[in-house]
Write a protein that holds these residues in place. Structure first.
Motif, mmCIF file in Angstrom:
data_model
loop_
_atom_site.group_PDB
_atom_site.id
_atom_site.type_symbol
_atom_site.label_atom_id
_atom_site.label_comp_id
_atom_site.label_asym_id
_atom_site.label_seq_id
_atom_site.Cartn_x
_atom_site.Cartn_y
_atom_site.Cartn_z
ATOM 1 N N GLN A 2 109.569 89.889 22.781
ATOM 2 C CA GLN A 2 108.976 91.213 22.517
ATOM 3 C C GLN A 2 107.193 90.788 22.660
ATOM 4 O OE1 GLN A 2 112.624 93.346 22.268
ATOM 5 N NE2 GLN A 2 110.625 93.762 23.062
ATOM 6 N N GLN A 3 106.690 91.755 23.489
ATOM 7 C CA GLN A 3 105.536 91.467 23.334
ATOM 8 C C GLN A 3 104.666 91.864 22.021
ATOM 9 O OE1 GLN A 3 102.409 90.589 23.888
ATOM 10 N NE2 GLN A 3 101.580 91.763 25.822
ATOM 11 N N TYR A 25 100.060 94.662 20.453
ATOM 12 C CA TYR A 25 100.584 93.595 21.272
ATOM 13 C C TYR A 25 99.513 92.337 21.352
ATOM 14 C CZ TYR A 25 96.524 95.467 23.828
ATOM 15 O OH TYR A 25 95.076 95.986 24.405
ATOM 16 N N LYS A 100 105.804 92.982 35.940
ATOM 17 C CA LYS A 100 106.610 93.042 34.940
ATOM 18 C C LYS A 100 106.327 93.496 33.748
ATOM 19 C CE LYS A 100 106.704 88.282 33.453
ATOM 20 N NZ LYS A 100 107.153 87.020 33.639
ATOM 21 N N THR A 102 106.680 94.176 29.588
ATOM 22 C CA THR A 102 107.116 93.503 28.277
ATOM 23 C C THR A 102 106.836 94.772 27.192
ATOM 24 O OG1 THR A 102 106.074 91.332 28.986
ATOM 25 C CG2 THR A 102 106.509 91.712 26.786
ATOM 26 N N TYR B 35 116.265 94.288 33.392
ATOM 27 C CA TYR B 35 115.985 94.079 32.189
ATOM 28 C C TYR B 35 117.460 93.752 31.259
ATOM 29 C CZ TYR B 35 111.286 95.573 33.220
ATOM 30 O OH TYR B 35 110.034 95.519 33.930
ATOM 31 N N GLU B 44 114.209 93.613 27.755
ATOM 32 C CA GLU B 44 113.293 92.191 27.839
ATOM 33 C C GLU B 44 113.638 91.876 29.384
ATOM 34 O OE1 GLU B 44 113.466 90.160 23.517
ATOM 35 O OE2 GLU B 44 113.935 89.087 25.478
ATOM 36 N N GLY B 59 112.895 85.258 33.293
ATOM 37 C CA GLY B 59 113.622 85.680 32.012
ATOM 38 C C GLY B 59 115.019 85.503 32.099
#
Lengths: 113, 112
Positions: A2-3, A25, A100, A102, B35, B44, B59
């Motif tokens: 996780q960010q 973050y 993308k 996060t 995800y 994620e 990922g």
């Protein structure tokens, strides 16, 4: 991984009250977005704030961004029972021509009548 | 217009079985993301496609995970020899030329 983290993890308020959720973050960002997820459903985009913006409004939503503190907040005013959901902040990183996301750990909001 | 759809919505697999999860993105969306969302956590990132090209698969948790998008539209996420730790909701999202991502309802995978 996780960010970031969201705070609080859970929030219970009455209809008509305001709800504030915070997100922190870790790395530099291009944009920060907030998403809502109803139980058992996919995520719905709420609002995007760019890294050079400090505040943004959309209807009953108000988002702030403090890049020096690496934090953002989401305020929902005059909450309704239909606002009951989990709320996630998401930061983005360019990959190819898209970004993308996060996500943070989420805040579960319960709005009662 | 139709949003992002995913199938099946629920999948129960015995440990060791292979599964295939399907995503139909919004028509015309170039970018597609997968995800993984564990219970009580945020999603994620797993992998990203631009048209048929898989540009980022950083990922994917192990080589048991494989994704494809052969014609640049529908995508399939395949998990081989499923393990209990693979139990999660798998979300697909697509986007056009903006940062906003449109998510499907997800596939809830339970490995027993």
């Amino acid at each position: 991984s996780q960010q970031g983290e969201e705070d609080p993890q859970a929030l219970s308020i009455q209809e008509g009250e305001n709800a504030t959720m915070n997100c922190s973050y870790k790395t530099s960002i291009n944009n920060l977005q907030w998403y809502r997820q109803n139980s058992g459903r996919g995520l719905v985009h709420l609002i995007l704030i760019r890294s050079n913006e400090r505040e943004k409004h959309s209807g009953r939503l108000r988002v702030t961004l403090d890049t020096s503190k690496k934090s953002s907040s989401l305020l929902i005013t005059a909450s309704r029972a239909a606002d009951t959901a989990s709320y996630f902040c998401a930061t983005d990183a360019l990959t190819g021509t898209a970004s993308k996301l996060t996500f943070g750990t989420g805040t579960r909001l319960q709005v009662t009548l | 217009g139709a949003g992002v759809s995913q199938s099946p919505r629920y999948k129960v697999a015995k440990r060791g079985q292979d599964v295939a999860l399907r995503c139909d993105p919004i028509s015309g969306h170039v970018s597609l993301f997968w995800y993984q969302q564990a219970l009580g956590q945020g999603p994620e990132f797993l992998t990203y496609f631009q048209n048929e090209a898989q540009l980022d698969k950083s990922g994917l948790p192990s080589d048991r995970f494989f994704a494809e998008r052969p014609e640049g539209s529908v995508s399939t996420l395949k998990i081989q020899r499923t393990q209990q730790e693979d139990s999660a909701v798998y979300l697909c999202a697509s986007t056009g030329h903006h940062y906003e991502q449109y998510f499907g309802p997800g596939t809830r995978l339970t490995v027993t």
